[in-house]
Enzyme design. Structure first.
Site, short mmCIF file in Angstrom:
data_model
loop_
_atom_site.label_atom_id
_atom_site.label_comp_id
_atom_site.label_asym_id
_atom_site.label_seq_id
_atom_site.Cartn_x
_atom_site.Cartn_y
_atom_site.Cartn_z
N GLN A 170 2.52 10.02 1.93
CA GLN A 170 3.85 9.42 2.14
C GLN A 170 4.87 9.85 1.08
OE1 GLN A 170 2.02 5.26 2.60
NE2 GLN A 170 3.86 5.10 3.83
N HIS B 162 -5.05 1.43 7.52
CA HIS B 162 -3.68 1.96 7.69
C HIS B 162 -3.45 3.13 6.73
CE1 HIS B 162 0.85 1.16 8.17
NE2 HIS B 162 0.81 1.94 7.08
N GLU B 163 -3.89 2.96 5.47
CA GLU B 163 -3.63 4.01 4.46
C GLU B 163 -4.52 5.23 4.69
OE1 GLU B 163 -1.03 3.63 2.86
OE2 GLU B 163 -0.76 1.48 3.13
N GLY C 168 0.84 -1.20 0.00
CA GLY C 168 0.00 0.00 0.00
C GLY C 168 0.87 1.24 0.00
N CYS D 6 5.31 -0.44 7.69
CA CYS D 6 5.02 0.83 7.00
C CYS D 6 6.26 1.26 6.25
CB CYS D 6 4.63 1.90 8.03
SG CYS D 6 4.24 3.49 7.29
N LEU D 7 6.07 1.64 4.98
CA LEU D 7 7.22 2.06 4.18
C LEU D 7 7.84 3.34 4.72
CD1 LEU D 7 5.77 1.25 0.62
CD2 LEU D 7 7.34 -0.12 2.02
N HIS E 116 -2.93 7.44 7.10
CA HIS E 116 -1.91 8.32 6.51
C HIS E 116 -2.54 9.60 5.97
CE1 HIS E 116 1.84 6.15 6.80
NE2 HIS E 116 1.37 5.07 6.18
O1 K1U Z 1 1.49 2.35 4.10
C1 K1U Z 1 2.55 1.79 3.91
O2 K1U Z 1 3.58 2.28 4.31
C2 K1U Z 1 2.60 0.47 3.20
C3 K1U Z 1 2.53 -0.73 4.11
C4 K1U Z 1 1.10 -1.24 4.10
C5 K1U Z 1 0.70 -2.12 5.23
C6 K1U Z 1 1.37 -3.29 5.51
C7 K1U Z 1 0.96 -4.13 6.54
C8 K1U Z 1 -0.14 -3.79 7.28
C9 K1U Z 1 -0.79 -2.63 7.01
C10 K1U Z 1 -0.40 -1.80 5.97
C11 K1U Z 1 3.48 -1.79 3.58
O3 K1U Z 1 3.35 -2.23 2.50
S1 K1U Z 1 4.75 -2.33 4.63
C12 K1U Z 1 5.55 -3.61 3.67
C13 K1U Z 1 4.78 -4.87 3.62
O4 K1U Z 1 3.87 -5.09 4.37
C14 K1U Z 1 5.13 -5.91 2.61
C15 K1U Z 1 6.23 -5.79 1.79
C16 K1U Z 1 6.52 -6.78 0.87
C17 K1U Z 1 5.72 -7.87 0.75
C18 K1U Z 1 4.63 -8.01 1.56
C19 K1U Z 1 4.33 -7.03 2.49
ZN ZN Z 2 2.23 3.20 6.25
#
Ligand code: K1U
Ligand code: ZN
Length: 169
Positions: A51, A133-134, A46, A91-92, A137
């Site tokens: 972000q 979560h998004e 996501g 979260c990225l 943000h």
């Molecule tokens: O919002 C963001 O920063 C993105 C976030 C989304 C998210 C992940 C987990 C729970 C709620 C919201 C991410 O993508 S973190 C990275 C991640 O979860 C992932 C990365 C590679 C493969 C699978 C998952």
């Molecule tokens: Zn996030």
């Protein structure tokens, strides 16, 4: 297409409250393309416009294993929620930090798609977690806000140390 810089916590711009999109135009469609490319490259499941420093209520999500099921949410709004679930979130904008967060299990949400059409959808599980979560943000909220002050301060200090000379922080 272009890869966008992802802001890193505790960058104050992550506290911006994003503005609603009046009309979906090619400007928004181009932003969505770049956000999707950035999310897939990270990699993540996501990404919210806030972000990448853009104060618009736009989200991209793809929770599929194949990475070919992009969901684009413009002006998303949760209109009903039910139950509770705990999920270990990442979260990225908070690299290498994972923590359990409690959120609604099932949500009904509405949004505009890339054609500006209003869509209403009900979902649960990981997609429900990701949408919540998004949307956080877009409201200037980061998942570490759900943690204790001690844990949050530890994360803030660690990331400031690592990213203080980085343009994305
Ligand atoms: O919002 C963001 O920063 C993105 C976030 C989304 C998210 C992940 C987990 C729970 C709620 C919201 C991410 O993508 S973190 C990275 C991640 O979860 C992932 C990365 C590679 C493969 C699978 C998952
Ligand atoms: Zn996030």
């Amino acid at each position: 297409m272009a890869l966008l810089d992802i802001l890193v916590y505790p960058n104050p711009r992550l506290r911006d409250i994003a503005q609603e999109v009046d009309t979906v135009t090619d400007v928004e469609r181009e932003l969505v393309k770049n956000m999707a490319e950035t999310m897939y490259a990270a990699p993540g499941i996501g990404l919210a416009a806030v972000q990448v420093g853009v104060s618009k209520r736009i989200i991209v999500i793809d929770i599929s294993d194949s990475g070919d099921d992009l969901l684009v949410l413009i002006n998303p709004k949760i209109i009903e929620h039910d139950g509770m679930q705990v999920y270990e979130e990442g979260c990225l904008s908070v690299p290498e930090v994972y923590a359990e967060v409690t959120r609604a299990e099932e949500i009904t949400f509405e949004y505009l798609d890339l054609d500006g059409k209003l869509v209403t959808q009900t979902t649960d599980g990981l997609l429900a977690v990701c949408v919540q979560h998004e949307i956080d943000h877009l409201d200037g909220k980061v998942f570490v806000d759900y943690l204790s002050r001690i844990k949050r301060d530890r994360i803030r200090k660690k990331l400031l140390k690592i990213y203080k000379n980085d343009s994305t922080s």
